[in-house]
Design a protein around this motif. Sequence first.
Motif, PDB file in Angstrom:
ATOM      1  N   VAL B 103       0.857  -1.191   0.000  1.00  0.00           N
ATOM      2  CA  VAL B 103       0.000   0.000   0.000  1.00  0.00           C
ATOM      3  C   VAL B 103       0.890   1.236   0.000  1.00  0.00           C
ATOM      4  N   THR B 151      -9.120   1.352  -0.299  1.00  0.00           N
ATOM      5  CA  THR B 151      -8.160   0.505  -1.002  1.00  0.00           C
ATOM      6  C   THR B 151      -8.357  -0.961  -0.608  1.00  0.00           C
ATOM      7  N   GLU B 162      -3.828  -3.321  -4.971  1.00  0.00           N
ATOM      8  CA  GLU B 162      -3.825  -2.296  -3.921  1.00  0.00           C
ATOM      9  C   GLU B 162      -2.782  -1.212  -4.174  1.00  0.00           C
ATOM     10  N   ALA B 165      -4.473   1.127  -6.691  1.00  0.00           N
ATOM     11  CA  ALA B 165      -5.628   1.771  -6.070  1.00  0.00           C
ATOM     12  C   ALA B 165      -5.191   2.805  -5.046  1.00  0.00           C
ATOM     13  N   SER B 166      -4.208   2.440  -4.194  1.00  0.00           N
ATOM     14  CA  SER B 166      -3.828   3.386  -3.142  1.00  0.00           C
ATOM     15  C   SER B 166      -3.093   4.591  -3.722  1.00  0.00           C
TER      16      SER B 166
END
Lengths: 304, 371
Positions: B103, B151, B162, B165-166
């Motif tokens: 992340v 996320t 992830e 997305a993050s």
Amino acid sequence: MDAAGTIIVAMIAGALRVSTPFLFVSLGECLTERAGRINLGNEGVLVLGAMVGYATSYHTGSPWVGVLAAAVAGALLGGLHGAICALARVNDVAMGIAIMLAGTGIAFFFGKPYVQPSAPHLPTLPLGFWSDVPQVRSALDVSPLFFLGLLAAFLLHWFFRATRVGLRVRIVGDSADAARALGLGIDRIRLLATACGSGLAGIGGAFLSLSYPGSWNEGLSSGQGLMAVALVVFARWNPLHCITAALIFGAAGALGPSLQTIGVSKGYYLFYAAPYVVTLIVLAITVRPGRALRGMPGELSIGR
Amino acid sequence: MSAASDTQRSAAAPVQTGAADRLYPLRRALEALGSPVLALLLSAICFSIFLLALGKSPADFFSLMWKGAFGSAFSLGNTLQRAAPLLLTALCVALPAQLGLTVIGGEGALVLGGLAASVAALPLDGAWPPLVQLAMAIAGAAAGAVWIGITGLLRSRRGINETVASLVLSYVGIALFNHLVEGPLRDPASLNKPSTYAIGDANMLGPLPGTGLHPGLLVGVIACVLAWILISRTSLGFAMRVTGGNLRAAQLQGLPVARLVMLACLLGGACAGLAGMIEVAAVHGRANASLVAGYGYAGILIAFLARHNPLAIIPMAVLMGGIGAAGGLLQRRMGLPDATVQVLQGFIFVAILASETLYGRFAWFQPRGAR
């Protein structure tokens, strides 16, 4: 001209200008990712390219030499990423962020003396010669780098589709096992793909300092290098779709300033963010657990 | 889940050791200590060559750096003030990393946490300060948790990577922050630098009584210790590590993988949001662009340098905070640009991350008697 016309002209102008660095960085990122690696360091490459391009243009008096120097500097920094990630167990995402910090640090360190002096800019092509409206004329003053970027996108598309080397890059990116079975030098191909990709990103940086906004300072990049990753996802790893992605993301970035021309000065940050939200929504609709995104290279660490 | 995290987990994976090999834990600790120290030395040597090429004295540089980072009470305070948010943003990476997730959106969670904290203080103006501070901390942690939680939701429900997305959400979060700070939540009196309304001097977190230390440091260290206990001393943490080590095995065991993903993301996000709250409550007094200072990205690297061990995050964050704190002194005394410390940090990050490849290469460090 009425308000709508002003906005549309300003948006086209902005999209053409803002999208050029997006185009180069996303093409570079696309090339790197098609070989199976992700390079978040392109943000650092972009800033370093902007600084090197500006400094070279200042010293030699030729902005084109600056663009070339930016590409070389970018390729060197990208090559560092490619070489270190070839070592076993090195995480390419983390290394990209380290390269990003190192690249911006080096650019700020050596770029300090170049904040004040003004370097010769890249010329523009006056494509608006047919119009009498000054806004249209200035809107269509397009940088030749934009067309160079379009050409690079088509060349990259042809490279992947129709050349032997392009096929090898795709094999290395899609399946390391298949590449090994064919006796391809995986690390060498990925190193070259990362270096060439960062070379393209370096040209994008030179556009920032030598064309638009057209000066060197520490706040030059607004994260285009990092966001190239999102653009490449949006473009489904297709160089031709990178053009569309760059134009859409560029137009969204240009909407704020063009709204300002008619006196609307609020809310433009949300327009900047809109294409990214759209990317996430598209991802959420199209991706299912256990099924990779169409077009994604199989070896990519962000694919799992 | 990702190949990269598989390799990073395998080094820490428990190995069946023979009874004869009592010294293996010691050798493993030596290996874990040895390669970053080697990388630090290497980056110091490379940086010295860099300085010599510029005609500056490396000896002067490093002694000034020591002075600027740890030499006096003032510089030590500066160091620890910079280290505090790094502790928390590194946890935002290290906690999900236990599950094999990378992340990298801590920056967005930090700025939104700071914004939420400053907003939470407004309606409570005039209330008992510890109550206001508690409300700020809860609001900040909640905002960060929601942001990284999205996320986690996208990852566990839709299988969206992830990392992407993050990263995208972080950008969206910063845009949202800028929109709110320059628009609806702006204090009209802040002309040059758009900010939210000040939280008020009474509500500021002061230095820790008796020591003069930055309050965020205490929060950060406690969070790191709690995270370490969670990961290495509870069954929940064990379930997280199993999932990170082998997803298939975790699913066959019936571990609630999706819920573990959500938990790690929510906790990590809460840490990053808390870092934003502390920046507002102890340093800036209001939310403005100063919050977007790259603590989120530095935190990612510190988590990787610490190999996602929460206790190892503490020395790494202090080291990086110290290098950052010495920047001003180096600029004044040696005439070096303020980006010098950033270059040194870049050298160190690259060298230590590259040193990851040394793990497992030397037989002497490996368990004996096994196999």
